[in-house]
Scaffold this motif. Structure first.
Motif, mmCIF file in Angstrom:
data_model
loop_
_atom_site.group_PDB
_atom_site.id
_atom_site.type_symbol
_atom_site.label_atom_id
_atom_site.label_comp_id
_atom_site.label_asym_id
_atom_site.label_seq_id
_atom_site.Cartn_x
_atom_site.Cartn_y
_atom_site.Cartn_z
ATOM 1 N N GLU A 344 0.836 -1.201 0.000
ATOM 2 C CA GLU A 344 0.000 0.000 0.000
ATOM 3 C C GLU A 344 0.872 1.253 0.000
ATOM 4 O O GLU A 344 0.614 2.218 -0.710
ATOM 5 N N TYR A 345 1.903 1.203 0.795
ATOM 6 C CA TYR A 345 2.753 2.380 0.961
ATOM 7 C C TYR A 345 3.340 2.828 -0.381
ATOM 8 O O TYR A 345 3.439 4.017 -0.670
ATOM 9 N N ARG A 346 3.724 1.845 -1.199
ATOM 10 C CA ARG A 346 4.415 2.196 -2.448
ATOM 11 C C ARG A 346 3.549 3.037 -3.368
ATOM 12 O O ARG A 346 4.059 3.731 -4.236
ATOM 13 N N TYR A 347 2.216 2.962 -3.221
ATOM 14 C CA TYR A 347 1.339 3.728 -4.111
ATOM 15 C C TYR A 347 0.725 4.949 -3.437
ATOM 16 O O TYR A 347 -0.106 5.612 -4.029
ATOM 17 N N ARG A 348 1.106 5.200 -2.187
ATOM 18 C CA ARG A 348 0.538 6.358 -1.503
ATOM 19 C C ARG A 348 1.292 7.615 -1.913
ATOM 20 O O ARG A 348 2.451 7.572 -2.270
ATOM 21 N N ARG A 349 0.607 8.745 -1.843
ATOM 22 C CA ARG A 349 1.268 10.017 -2.134
ATOM 23 C C ARG A 349 2.310 10.236 -1.032
ATOM 24 O O ARG A 349 1.985 10.281 0.147
#
Ligand code: M6R
Length: 622
Positions: A344-349
């Protein structure tokens, strides 16, 4: 009509050998070691030897089946490549199994990774007359090499790769140059092995596959192309310039990758935890100073003081370790810690985070989501560290520093010994940070003593094995189960549930115990085993109330408590007591009966414990 392209071949095992010995036994033994990476189909290609053409054997199924096939229809030669596959999409069929061939049957290739522009390449190649027979993205590579200009196989590979987008570790052989393997790496792990006394050269996705033959390995960088011959190897960069890559000595003992009398790797790895936890601590506890020696972090005192926030990144079991690590680090070091699913983190702003330390936690060091999350954290300005088991893995190499677990190879797909070592590494990290900040030397010394006692307490905890085994016999009949815990032992409940579901296929959910009354309590009846992780800590009285709530609805309770907690016989069906330990370190002990429970329930149900369906050890696709 050409078969429709399906993305596949994400996480696979590659092995190759060129030298003076017969390649087949080396390749099959290596594939056996690599099978944890994927096990739905397997294949082998031999170049050279007496045969005028490349010799290929492959099938849908396991390496054992391939060995039988090769026994029935032998192949021979001193240069070969082999592959075990884990398909992410598309059927695991014999046709889709690697190695793949060009139109003329002159070039064979095995691949780990995903070719992102395979559709485009395929269309172009088919337009030029190439005939595709598989559903794989990989096949485009071998046709590209067939078409590429160049006087040597390596020149053709280099030219072909210019057109490729995506990730790959590949090994290629050619009938025209039968004493050569060409290897290339871009985003998928692949390393070389240098045999002793001119005995030949190896390529593998994991050092474990070649440990019997050599301890000298060369890790390739992304963009490298290597040429292996019986008497030497060369590493080239993308412009075909020779590059020197360091030869690393692997210290693992080959015995650590044998079953050594255990029925399964998972049981062996659970049982090894006294030694593996000791190995994680070895040389790192400073009793006098009351801190941990963690030179690999590469953090100056000023850098430690500047940290305002820590982000822990991981997937699966490593994410559970991060959740427990949050409480451990916050307690010891007083720094706020955020835990993120790497995927999830990799696609968060990403907000700019210059005062943040990001720590990627990964057993394999190759998990694609964790690697990308780590890169995203770096792009946002964080310093990145790794807590990794596999030495020389991609995450370990890309991190600015880190802590190796030294837990030895973990082969069972269900992670066990890595988890307890991850918790210890996080505890040592918390201690180190704490001592650089506000923790007193006396508190530091006390915590060091508690850490030092862990391996012995792990050994004592393993004495629960016969009791857990007896409980597992009843547990194995369940269709659903609930795992409850609070505080630091909520992540243990999640981990226990994950272990059970992934190897026994019994549905299991982990919940914070107090959340149960907000919904899951509706599920409880006399057929539903409820595992409650309740060691002696500040929330013990609270969790006793939660057990009462389950009991009042007829639930069957298995409680993991601590010696000295008293008898819960009136409240629970089974009570398993772990040794008393500092509450911060309790997850290292409480998880052990849950690992054993999952193991024995799966064995009782006749499941393939080390190779559960649909899973792979190293998840190198997103
Ligand atoms: O190698 P990693 O620690 O990065 O792997 C992360 C997960 O894929 C892994 O923990 C997985 O959840 C295991 N099957 C758990 O037993």
């Amino acid at each position: 009509m050409a078969p429709k392209l399906k993305w596949d071949d994400g996480m696979c095992g590659i092995i190759g050998y060129v030298g003076r010995q017969q390649a087949v036994p080396i390749l099959l033994q290596g594939l056996n070691r690599l099978e944890y990476r994927g096990y739905d189909s397997a294949g082998i290609a031999l170049a050279g030897g007496e045969a005028p053409a490349l010799q290929i054997r492959k099938l849908a199924g396991r390496v054992q089946g391939l060995a039988k096939l090769v026994n029935t229809f032998p192949v021979a030669g001193t240069c070969g490549i082999a592959h075990t596959r884990w398909a992410t999409h598309g059927a695991p069929t014999e046709t889709n199994a690697h190695p793949h061939l060009d139109c003329g049957g002159e070039i064979a290739l095995v691949h780990n990774g995903i070719i992102e522009n395979a559709d485009v390449l395929r269309q172009r190649l088919e337009w030029n007359g190439h005939r595709f027979i598989t559903e794989t993205d990989t096949e485009a590579l071998v046709h590209l090499i067939e078409d590429a200009p160049g006087a040597t196989l390596e020149a053709r590979v280099l030219n072909a790769l210019e057109h490729v987008e995506g990730t790959y570790g590949i090994a290629v052989v050619s009938r025209a140059e039968p004493d050569k393997i060409v290897v290339a790496r871009q985003g998928s792990p692949v390393l070389l092995g240098v045999g002793p006394n001119g005995s030949g050269h190896f390529v593998s996705s994991d050092a474990a596959a070649i440990l019997e033959h050599t301890r000298a390995v060369v890790y390739l960088d992304d963009g490298d192309v290597a040429v292996l011959r019986p008497d030497g190897y060369t590493v080239l960069d993308a412009e075909a310039h020779p590059r020197v890559r360091e030869v690393t000595d692997i210290s693992w003992d080959p015995a650590t990758i044998e079953l050594g009398g255990y029925a399964h790797y998972m049981l062996k790895e659970i049982s090894e935890q006294p030694e593996t936890t000791r190995a994680t601590l070895r040389g790192r506890l400073l009793f006098e100073e009351g801190t941990a020696r963690l030179d690999g972090l590469n953090l100056s005192a000023a850098a430690v003081s500047a940290v305002r926030r820590i982000v822990l990144l991981g997937c699966g079991t490593s994410w559970h370790a991060a959740l427990a690590g949050r409480d451990i680090i916050e307690t010891l070091a007083g720094v706020p810690v955020q835990v993120e699913y790497a995927s999830e983190y990799r696609y968060r702003r990403a907000l700019p985070q210059p005062d943040t330390l990001a720590i990627a936690i990964s057993q394999s060091g190759e998990t694609a989501d964790t690697l990308e999350a780590m890169r995203a954290a770096r792009a946002a300005g964080s310093r990145v560290l790794g807590i990794v088991n596999v030495v020389g893995s991609t995450i370990a190499r890309e991190a600015d520093g880190g802590i190796y677990l030294h837990a030895g190879p973990e082969i069972g797909v269900a992670s066990t010994k890595a988890f307890t070592s991850q918790l210890l590494a996080l505890a040592m990290f918390g201690l180190y940070m704490g001592r650089h900040r506000t923790m007193s030397p006396a508190d530091g010394r006390e915590f060091v003593c508690q850490l030092a006692a862990v391996p012995e307490l792990v050994a004592e905890t393993l004495a629960l094995e016969p009791a857990v085994r007896a409980i597992a016999e009843q547990f194995a009949e369940a269709h659903n189960s609930l795992y409850l815990g609070r505080g630091l032992n909520f992540p243990v409940a999640l981990e226990g549930a994950l272990k059970l579901k992934e190897i026994s296929y019994i549905h299991a959910e982990g919940y914070p115990a107090a959340e149960m009354k907000h919904g899951p309590i509706a599920l409880i009846d006399d057929k539903m085993p409820v595992v409650v992780v309740a060691p002696k800590d500040t929330v013990y009285p609270k969790i006793l109330s939660n057990i009462q709530e389950v009991r009042a609805r007829g639930g069957r309770v298995i409680a993991i408590t601590t010696h000295g907690n008293g008898d819960l016989g009136h409240l629970v069906d089974h009570q398993l007591r772990v040794p008393a330990v500092s509450p911060l370190l309790s997850p290292i002990l409480t998880v052990i009966p849950l690992q054993l429970l999952a193991y024995y329930a799966a064995v009782q149900r006749g499941c393939d414990v080390d190779r559960p369906r649909n899973l792979a050890k190293s998840v190198t696709v997103e």
